[in-house]
Design an enzyme around this catalytic site. Sequence first.
Site, PDB file in Angstrom:
ATOM      1  CD  GLU A 166      -2.660  -1.239   2.570  1.00  0.00           C
ATOM      2  OE1 GLU A 166      -2.696  -0.215   3.281  1.00  0.00           O
ATOM      3  OE2 GLU A 166      -3.274  -2.275   2.847  1.00  0.00           O
ATOM      4  CG  ASP A 402      -6.745  -7.891   6.119  1.00  0.00           C
ATOM      5  OD1 ASP A 402      -5.770  -7.597   5.400  1.00  0.00           O
ATOM      6  OD2 ASP A 402      -7.450  -7.045   6.688  1.00  0.00           O
ATOM      7  CD  GLU A 451      -6.141  -3.247   1.716  1.00  0.00           C
ATOM      8  OE1 GLU A 451      -6.496  -2.238   2.347  1.00  0.00           O
ATOM      9  OE2 GLU A 451      -5.694  -4.273   2.289  1.00  0.00           O
ATOM     10  CD  GLU A 457      -7.284  -0.244   5.131  1.00  0.00           C
ATOM     11  OE1 GLU A 457      -8.315  -0.927   5.263  1.00  0.00           O
ATOM     12  OE2 GLU A 457      -6.150  -0.719   5.182  1.00  0.00           O
TER      13      GLU A 457
END
Length: 649
Positions: A166, A402, A451, A457
């Site tokens: 990310e 996750d 993701e 988030e």
Amino acid sequence: MKKSLLVFALLMLAPALAWPKDYKLASPDGKIVMNVSVGTEINWSATYEGREVISTASTGMALADGRILGRNERLRRATPGKINQVLEPVVAYKKSKSPDIGNTLVLSFRSGFSIQFRAYNDGVAYRYETAFRDEITVKNEIADFRFPAGSTAWYPLEESFMSHNERIFIPTSLDTIADKHLASLPTLFKANDVNVLFTEADIEDYPGMWIKGAGSGKITGVQPGYPEAEKLFTDRDFYVTETKDYIAKTKGTRTFPWRVFIIAGNDGQLVESDMVFRLGAPNRLSDTKWIKLGKVAWDWWNSCNIYGVDFESGINNDTYKYYIDFASENGIEYIVLDEGWYKIGTSVLKSVPEIDVPELCRYGAEKNVGVMLWVVWKTFWDEIDEACALYEKWGVKGIKVDFMQRDDQKIVNFYYEAARKAAEHKLLINFHGSYKPDGMQRTYPNAITREGVRGMENSKWERTITPEHDVILPFTRMVTGPMDYTPGAMVNMDRANFNPQFTRPASQGTRVHQMALYVVFESPLQMLADSPSNYMKEQECTGFIVKVPVVWDDIRVLDAKTGDYILLARRSGSEWFVAGLTDWDPRRLELDLSFLPEGSYEMDIFQDGVNADKHAQDYKHVKKSVKAGDKMTIEMAPGGGWVARIKPL
């Protein structure tokens, strides 16, 4: 005798020596040309309209037994070919029909090693293929690439192989990227004013590739070693503490991942490419009728912070029945029970006392709303067979897995095992804490989204999710496939007034910027991240959002510049949706409706209000009649957006 042996040796070598050492492979439109050179090494370069955009400095695959595949190989044959087919995805995120048209070249060597090249109108790719009887151990893959002088990159800088991937894409001169600068893929380069997005496809039983700088405009591919030892440091972070001296043990006869270079003369062409999907392995599911796409009312971002009710909100059945009621009233297909429905660090087969999953599934089924469950990957993997069977029995429709945070060979194999076993029990799967898409959505269509993106988030605790970040993602991470960014904030702030709030979060940029994300960002399982209470207060905007499709028949990028703005149109059946996003600069763009078929249309428009620069939630809702070929000017506030639904009359 010696003379006879020499003649015999030359005769044996003649077939190999007769092959030319250089080959050309062009895209169908002729704009992209690969030049492949076979000598002591196999190297290639690519040009776009005559301008060199990338070349290899060294390629090959080093095996544990000392062989280096691709070095000093004796060519057996060079086989040109063509691809001309139309793929029809089970889950179409960009297009319902994907033309797969390109030219190929397969170089086969006497050792049992081959390399396949492909040239498409939107880029080039290559992969290794082996035909050995016994298992092989790969020490490392050699992948060194060179870009022309003056090249730049949008560089997703990483700290280590342990990562959610990310990242912020940092605009960087390639000459400044050193050996210490690790990056995940995809990475976008600009070479001779041409876009080159480097990524990979069809990663199976093999680790993912990363890159680091090598100086003088070079990058080199690196890959995580196979885990020797692992340790759980928290309730979810499963670190590799020691690695083997190799990256993979695998079958001797197989194909390896595609090294993919999407090449685009303008920024918009990047967004339109579905090359990664085309290079994914074909669908392995015989029954896909049960796969249902849609939107999801998500609990975690809004911290179950509902209000105006007669019960205490939180992780309990009353709260989730409220989510189900909201979803049902708005035609939303799913809700998700995120972190908290089971006690982290314990079995995924038992919920906390406040949650009755079968009862929520029963209640949801009555209202045509499916229930999905979040799980930590390691706990789920330890009980995967029991969990999948139990969730199917409960009536669960999907799982959100996750915190993998790795793409070594062991974890890549987990993705395939999880997708396959989930499909056996008719469960959708959404990978979080994941690496980028690699075309797996073609192979296992139930692996519906993932993701691997710095999404909204993060706005709960930091300031990085800016409108500028939003207009970088379509040209970088989103090119590789669907991304669960989780849009939909109904509390919106300008730059000066934004502050991260964990339990009452807000977004940066305008309300219409958030609404436009539903058209610009791709995910066949698209979240509504905010509280149902907020959505019901803002029903005019909510009513538009829930009507935006999650899959599309066609895409047209109308105007775009990486990191600055994007204006695109998508088609679903006979309807078109148009959306624009800008960074923190106000923007005025011309919208040309020439992409519409002949006829008259009603355009339902949400645009930034006149005061959106000061109060980001200010918007204006208008309707107007238009026809094909009309032109209009759209205006976006700082951090703004523009979105419209166009229906034929």
